[in-house]
Design a protein around this motif. Sequence first.
Motif, PDB file in Angstrom:
ATOM      1  N   ALA A 100      57.352  24.456  32.916  1.00 19.72           N
ATOM      2  CA  ALA A 100      57.492  23.423  31.877  1.00 19.72           C
ATOM      3  C   ALA A 100      58.378  22.270  32.346  1.00 19.72           C
ATOM      4  CB  ALA A 100      58.044  24.037  30.605  1.00 19.72           C
ATOM      5  N   PRO A 101      58.014  21.589  33.438  1.00 13.64           N
ATOM      6  CA  PRO A 101      58.872  20.495  33.927  1.00 13.64           C
ATOM      7  C   PRO A 101      58.989  19.342  32.943  1.00 13.64           C
ATOM      8  CG  PRO A 101      56.740  20.485  35.047  1.00 13.64           C
ATOM      9  CD  PRO A 101      56.799  21.760  34.256  1.00 13.64           C
ATOM     10  N   LYS A 133      52.223  22.107  26.033  1.00 17.87           N
ATOM     11  CA  LYS A 133      51.655  22.767  27.223  1.00 17.87           C
ATOM     12  C   LYS A 133      52.272  24.149  27.462  1.00 17.87           C
ATOM     13  CE  LYS A 133      51.059  18.335  29.590  1.00 17.87           C
ATOM     14  NZ  LYS A 133      51.501  17.506  30.745  1.00 17.87           N
ATOM     15  N   ILE A 134      51.988  25.071  26.570  1.00 12.70           N
ATOM     16  CA  ILE A 134      52.513  26.425  26.716  1.00 12.70           C
ATOM     17  C   ILE A 134      51.789  27.134  27.849  1.00 12.70           C
ATOM     18  CG2 ILE A 134      52.863  28.647  25.578  1.00 12.70           C
ATOM     19  CD1 ILE A 134      54.548  26.335  24.520  1.00 12.70           C
ATOM     20  N   GLN A 135      52.523  27.539  28.872  1.00 15.32           N
ATOM     21  CA  GLN A 135      51.934  28.240  29.998  1.00 15.32           C
ATOM     22  C   GLN A 135      52.993  29.099  30.679  1.00 15.32           C
ATOM     23  OE1 GLN A 135      50.536  25.042  32.484  1.00 15.32           O
ATOM     24  NE2 GLN A 135      52.558  24.496  33.208  1.00 15.32           N
ATOM     25  N   TYR A 160      56.036  22.180  18.277  1.00 16.43           N
ATOM     26  CA  TYR A 160      57.033  23.182  18.658  1.00 16.43           C
ATOM     27  C   TYR A 160      57.375  24.097  17.482  1.00 16.43           C
ATOM     28  CZ  TYR A 160      60.735  25.380  21.271  1.00 16.43           C
ATOM     29  OH  TYR A 160      61.488  26.328  21.919  1.00 16.43           O
ATOM     30  N   ARG A 161      57.356  23.581  16.269  1.00 16.73           N
ATOM     31  CA  ARG A 161      57.631  24.414  15.104  1.00 16.73           C
ATOM     32  C   ARG A 161      56.585  25.524  14.980  1.00 16.73           C
ATOM     33  NH1 ARG A 161      58.550  19.159  12.972  1.00 16.73           N
ATOM     34  NH2 ARG A 161      60.763  18.766  12.556  1.00 16.73           N
ATOM     35  N   LYS A 162      55.330  25.217  15.249  1.00 16.38           N
ATOM     36  CA  LYS A 162      54.280  26.229  15.206  1.00 16.38           C
ATOM     37  C   LYS A 162      54.477  27.248  16.330  1.00 16.38           C
ATOM     38  CE  LYS A 162      50.884  23.091  13.174  1.00 16.38           C
ATOM     39  NZ  LYS A 162      49.618  22.329  13.385  1.00 16.38           N
ATOM     40  N   TYR A 163      54.898  26.762  17.473  1.00 12.67           N
ATOM     41  CA  TYR A 163      55.179  27.647  18.608  1.00 12.67           C
ATOM     42  C   TYR A 163      56.310  28.618  18.270  1.00 12.67           C
ATOM     43  CZ  TYR A 163      56.966  28.837  23.302  1.00 12.67           C
ATOM     44  OH  TYR A 163      57.436  29.500  24.419  1.00 12.67           O
ATOM     45  N   GLN A 164      57.318  28.157  17.562  1.00 10.83           N
ATOM     46  CA  GLN A 164      58.436  29.014  17.157  1.00 10.83           C
ATOM     47  C   GLN A 164      57.974  30.172  16.273  1.00 10.83           C
ATOM     48  OE1 GLN A 164      60.924  25.769  15.533  1.00 10.83           O
ATOM     49  NE2 GLN A 164      62.564  26.488  16.876  1.00 10.83           N
ATOM     50  N   GLN A 165      56.937  29.946  15.502  1.00  6.52           N
ATOM     51  CA  GLN A 165      56.434  30.977  14.603  1.00  6.52           C
ATOM     52  C   GLN A 165      55.634  32.042  15.351  1.00  6.52           C
ATOM     53  OE1 GLN A 165      54.213  28.815  11.651  1.00  6.52           O
ATOM     54  NE2 GLN A 165      56.023  27.764  10.833  1.00  6.52           N
ATOM     55  N   LYS A 217      53.710  38.701  24.258  1.00  6.28           N
ATOM     56  CA  LYS A 217      52.702  37.657  24.328  1.00  6.28           C
ATOM     57  C   LYS A 217      52.041  37.442  22.983  1.00  6.28           C
ATOM     58  CE  LYS A 217      48.784  36.045  27.094  1.00  6.28           C
ATOM     59  NZ  LYS A 217      47.868  36.364  28.199  1.00  6.28           N
ATOM     60  N   SER A 218      51.981  36.182  22.548  1.00  3.90           N
ATOM     61  CA  SER A 218      51.304  35.842  21.300  1.00  3.90           C
ATOM     62  C   SER A 218      49.816  35.801  21.535  1.00  3.90           C
ATOM     63  CB  SER A 218      51.796  34.489  20.791  1.00  3.90           C
ATOM     64  OG  SER A 218      50.966  34.025  19.741  1.00  3.90           O
ATOM     65  N   GLU A 219      49.054  36.217  20.544  1.00  2.41           N
ATOM     66  CA  GLU A 219      47.592  36.193  20.647  1.00  2.41           C
ATOM     67  C   GLU A 219      47.058  34.770  20.696  1.00  2.41           C
ATOM     68  OE1 GLU A 219      46.831  36.576  15.814  1.00  2.41           O
ATOM     69  OE2 GLU A 219      46.264  38.215  17.180  1.00  2.41           O
ATOM     70  N   HIS A 220      47.868  33.809  20.322  1.00  3.94           N
ATOM     71  CA  HIS A 220      47.420  32.413  20.299  1.00  3.94           C
ATOM     72  C   HIS A 220      47.520  31.753  21.666  1.00  3.94           C
ATOM     73  CE1 HIS A 220      47.104  32.370  15.899  1.00  3.94           C
ATOM     74  NE2 HIS A 220      48.239  33.047  15.892  1.00  3.94           N
ATOM     75  N   TYR A 221      48.131  32.416  22.660  1.00  2.82           N
ATOM     76  CA  TYR A 221      48.311  31.778  23.960  1.00  2.82           C
ATOM     77  C   TYR A 221      47.769  32.668  25.068  1.00  2.82           C
ATOM     78  CZ  TYR A 221      51.484  28.705  21.467  1.00  2.82           C
ATOM     79  OH  TYR A 221      52.020  27.802  20.576  1.00  2.82           O
TER      80      TYR A 221
END
Length: 202
Positions: free
Chosen positions: A102-103, A124-126, A184-189, A198-202
């Motif tokens: 995540a640069p 860019k979640i990776q 980012y708020r959605k990512y926090q959830q 690991k989240s099923e969304h990623y």
Amino acid sequence: MLELVSSTIILVFCLVAFAAIHSFLASLPFKRRLMRVLGSRAETLYMPAYSLIAVITILPLVYLLYKNPGPLLYIVPSPWRWLMVGVQLAAALVAPRALQDAPHRFRIGAQLAGPNANNAESLKIQGIYRWVRDPFLLTGLIIIWFTPFMTVNLLVIYLLASIYLYLGSLHWETRLVAQFGDEYRKYQQRVHRMIPGKSEHY
């Protein structure tokens, strides 16, 4: 006893001084001034200089802990101590990986601009960020608490360092919300701050 208290106070002072310098250099007002002075060169010079200063400013604390560790509380016997050291080494390898994954999170221009600016980037979640939101908090705590021995002064410094890491993580996430907004708020959830899963969304 008086000597132990004195050495602990000095160690705490060194840690507080390091935290103050570290926090100041990471602050947005400092980065904003740096961009005004250096322009685009700040992007390439900041991280190496920041890392070097962090190492230099932590060395006095490391030296004083080495010279004045305080009474020994415990030492983990073999082979478990080597297992713990192995876990520490594995955690130490994660931090550089987190920077590679995540640069864009660490670019000064993007941090100062916010989510609606022309140069804004998506989250860019990776990589490791699919599993944990703050790998630096996770690896920092692992490196600290998997030390296979413990002394009084080391315990005091580790407790304070853990608090600083956690508070720093809270501040960092506030900044990421300002940088990426609702994304980012959605990512926090979906992904825990430091408990891997690991989240099923990623």
